[in-house]
Design an enzyme around this catalytic site. Structure first.
Site, PDB file in Angstrom:
ATOM      1  N   ARG A   1       0.908  -1.159   0.115  1.00  0.00           N
ATOM      2  CA  ARG A   1       0.050   0.049  -0.046  1.00  0.00           C
ATOM      3  C   ARG A   1       0.804   1.295   0.001  1.00  0.00           C
ATOM      4  O   ARG A   1       0.325   2.451   0.711  1.00  0.00           O
ATOM      5  CB  ARG A   1      -0.898  -0.018   1.203  1.00  0.00           C
ATOM      6  CG  ARG A   1      -2.076  -0.884   1.250  1.00  0.00           C
ATOM      7  CD  ARG A   1      -3.196  -0.233   0.230  1.00  0.00           C
ATOM      8  NE  ARG A   1      -4.318  -1.272   0.145  1.00  0.00           N
ATOM      9  CZ  ARG A   1      -5.263  -1.409   1.002  1.00  0.00           C
ATOM     10  NH1 ARG A   1      -5.429  -0.372   1.793  1.00  0.00           N
ATOM     11  NH2 ARG A   1      -6.350  -2.347   0.678  1.00  0.00           N
TER      12      ARG A   1
ATOM     13  N   ARG B   1      -3.765   6.506   0.415  1.00  0.00           N
ATOM     14  CA  ARG B   1      -4.357   7.554   1.047  1.00  0.00           C
ATOM     15  C   ARG B   1      -3.615   8.535   1.940  1.00  0.00           C
ATOM     16  O   ARG B   1      -3.786   9.731   2.280  1.00  0.00           O
ATOM     17  CB  ARG B   1      -5.631   7.567   1.571  1.00  0.00           C
ATOM     18  CG  ARG B   1      -6.977   7.032   0.984  1.00  0.00           C
ATOM     19  CD  ARG B   1      -7.923   6.135   1.599  1.00  0.00           C
ATOM     20  NE  ARG B   1      -7.414   5.032   2.217  1.00  0.00           N
ATOM     21  CZ  ARG B   1      -8.323   4.165   2.933  1.00  0.00           C
ATOM     22  NH1 ARG B   1      -9.603   4.149   2.864  1.00  0.00           N
ATOM     23  NH2 ARG B   1      -7.759   3.013   3.267  1.00  0.00           N
TER      24      ARG B   1
ATOM     25  N   ARG C   1      -7.484  11.493  -6.289  1.00  0.00           N
ATOM     26  CA  ARG C   1      -8.543  10.900  -6.045  1.00  0.00           C
ATOM     27  C   ARG C   1      -9.905  11.617  -6.159  1.00  0.00           C
ATOM     28  O   ARG C   1     -11.027  11.032  -6.417  1.00  0.00           O
ATOM     29  CB  ARG C   1      -8.476  10.207  -4.539  1.00  0.00           C
ATOM     30  CG  ARG C   1      -9.565   9.663  -3.970  1.00  0.00           C
ATOM     31  CD  ARG C   1      -9.677   7.971  -3.908  1.00  0.00           C
ATOM     32  NE  ARG C   1     -10.139   7.395  -3.068  1.00  0.00           N
ATOM     33  CZ  ARG C   1     -11.300   7.352  -2.626  1.00  0.00           C
ATOM     34  NH1 ARG C   1     -12.288   8.311  -3.136  1.00  0.00           N
ATOM     35  NH2 ARG C   1     -11.671   6.737  -1.459  1.00  0.00           N
TER      36      ARG C   1
ATOM     37  N   ASP D   1      -6.886  -3.625  -7.009  1.00  0.00           N
ATOM     38  CA  ASP D   1      -7.477  -4.419  -6.012  1.00  0.00           C
ATOM     39  C   ASP D   1      -7.488  -5.883  -6.294  1.00  0.00           C
ATOM     40  O   ASP D   1      -7.673  -6.313  -7.328  1.00  0.00           O
ATOM     41  CB  ASP D   1      -8.547  -3.546  -5.498  1.00  0.00           C
ATOM     42  CG  ASP D   1      -8.988  -3.927  -3.733  1.00  0.00           C
ATOM     43  OD1 ASP D   1      -8.379  -3.348  -3.171  1.00  0.00           O
ATOM     44  OD2 ASP D   1      -9.729  -4.895  -3.892  1.00  0.00           O
TER      45      ASP D   1
ATOM     46  N   TYR E   1     -14.410 -12.299   0.856  1.00  0.00           N
ATOM     47  CA  TYR E   1     -14.904 -10.883   0.709  1.00  0.00           C
ATOM     48  C   TYR E   1     -16.137 -11.506  -0.082  1.00  0.00           C
ATOM     49  O   TYR E   1     -17.381 -10.765  -0.011  1.00  0.00           O
ATOM     50  CB  TYR E   1     -14.251 -10.030  -0.376  1.00  0.00           C
ATOM     51  CG  TYR E   1     -13.074  -9.387   0.892  1.00  0.00           C
ATOM     52  CD1 TYR E   1     -13.326  -8.493   1.485  1.00  0.00           C
ATOM     53  CD2 TYR E   1     -11.724 -10.020   0.993  1.00  0.00           C
ATOM     54  CE1 TYR E   1     -12.398  -7.818   2.232  1.00  0.00           C
ATOM     55  CE2 TYR E   1     -10.669  -9.516   1.800  1.00  0.00           C
ATOM     56  CZ  TYR E   1     -11.192  -8.301   2.447  1.00  0.00           C
ATOM     57  OH  TYR E   1     -10.228  -7.660   3.452  1.00  0.00           O
TER      58      TYR E   1
END
Ligand code: CP3
Length: 345
Positions: A23, A27, A36, A73, A151
């Site tokens: 990562r 962010r 973004r 992702d 998921y």
């Protein structure tokens, strides 16, 4: 020139410490947040090669890591199989859950549709392979079948994995069909990434650590082994890094049995175990606690030095135990990167 990262991943001891961070794009970087805003949602960004290429390169420009990981992702695979997917701010991913074998009918693995959906990802890989500085390695990735299945079955993130475990235990043949579908589709996805220029592949099994040894064998080791076999039959020389986060003592069987080239570990493993049981067989990658990166300063540098000291005798890539936390000050990443670049082995 052989790239430092690839030398280590393929089992050579290196004179400098190759590094990248899970990562590393995201962010915590103001330049990511600025883009973004224009892109709209995270998924719009991941499926837009202009944005995805730029965001992949941002941390490399700032910190000069040895490897760039494709910005995408693990949930693009269920999305491409036709499962509804949204990322909701504050809630994370939301999917229409597949709770039993009947629900599998909602998924479709058709070559044209699947690869058509993922075309922007392949284009991102191609462009990155042209644009990345020549001493850097481009890493492609996917989720492992077990983690992606959690998921798909839970419908999002979970703490107890109750629906997935009860599906797997209550209807193993039905759950096997889901895993088979994920092995087949994920293999094609990774092969296409390699076709388009990915030079190494990482398989994220973030939730492997919640299974007992019997289920770990059946739902982590076996599907990963089949996945690696398929990828290596198309690309025999591509290094594959396996990351069974939280697998503890089962890291040993995972490293021995899956056919991976290198193993990524998390910070819960004692470093003498990593050295004696894993690094004796293959390159190891890890594992500064991401909380220490968040804290920064001397505790972070001391722990980085302890890790390097324990693992400097063999092939090693420095990374985190899990992804960069979004509150992490970029200055801490700069400080750690500067330290890693200064180390001579
Ligand atoms: O920089 C990189 O590491 C490359 C890109 C990458 C992302 N996700 C981007 C992302 C990679 C390799 C992943 C893998 C991934 N995605 C995993 C395995 C690794 C891990 O973290 O355990 C998992 C489990 C996912 C699923 C996922 N994606 C969740 C649970 C979430 C929500 C949690 C969160 O941090 O918001 C995501 C969103 C996501 N994936 C973001 C990014 C940059 C945040 C999106 C945003 O709001 O901008």
């Amino acid at each position: 020139m052989t790239k430092l990262f690839l030398q280590a991943i393929n089992g050579q001891k290196t004179g400098k410490v190759p590094f990248w961070f899970m990562r590393q794009a995201g962010r915590y970087l103001p330049e990511y947040m600025a883009l973004r805003k224009d892109a709209g949602s995270f998924l719009d960004m991941a499926y837009n090669p202009d944005f995805a290429v730029e965001v992949t390169l941002q941390p490399i420009r700032r910190f000069d890591m040895d490897a760039a990981i494709l910005f995408s992702d693990i949930l693009t695979v269920p999305h491409a199989l036709g499962q509804h997917l949204e990322f909701i701010t504050g809630k994370g991913p939301q999917l229409d859950p597949i709770r039993n074998a009947n629900d599998l009918g909602r998924l479709k693995f058709e070559d044209d549709k699947f690869h058509g959906h993922l075309k922007p990802v392949y284009e991102t890989v191609s462009r990155l392979s042209d644009e990345l500085p020549k001493d850097k390695t481009l890493i492609g990735f996917s989720g492992a079948p077990w983690t992606v299945a959690t998921y798909m079955v839970e419908g999002g993130s979970s703490k107890d994995f109750k629906y997935t475990k009860s599906f797997a235990a209550g209807d193993p043949a039905g759950f096997q069909r889901l895993m088979d579908l994920l092995v087949a589709s994920t293999a094609e996805y990774l092969i296409k990434q390699a076709d388009h220029g990915a030079e190494a592949l990482q398989i994220f099994d973030s939730w492997s650590g919640v299974l007992n040894e019997v289920m770990f064998q059946r739902w982590v080791i076996e599907p990963t082994k089949r996945l690696v076999e398929k990828v290596k039959s198309a690309h025999p020389d591509i290094p594959v890094i396996g990351f069974p986060k939280g697998a503890g003592l089962m890291y040993r069987n995972y490293a021995d049995q899956t056919g991976i080239t290198a193993v990524a570990f998390d910070q819960s493993l004692p470093l003498d175990f990593v050295r004696d049981e894993l690094q004796s067989k293959m390159c190891v990658q890890g594992a500064l606690d991401n909380g220490l990166l968040l804290a920064g300063g001397q505790p972070m540098l001391d722990e980085a030095a302890r890790i390097i000291d324990a693992l400097k005798g063999g092939p090693f890539v420095f990374n985190l135990g899990h992804g960069v936390i979004k509150e992490t000050p970029p200055e801490h990443v700069a400080e750690l990167s500067k330290f890693l670049k200064s180390v001579e082995l």
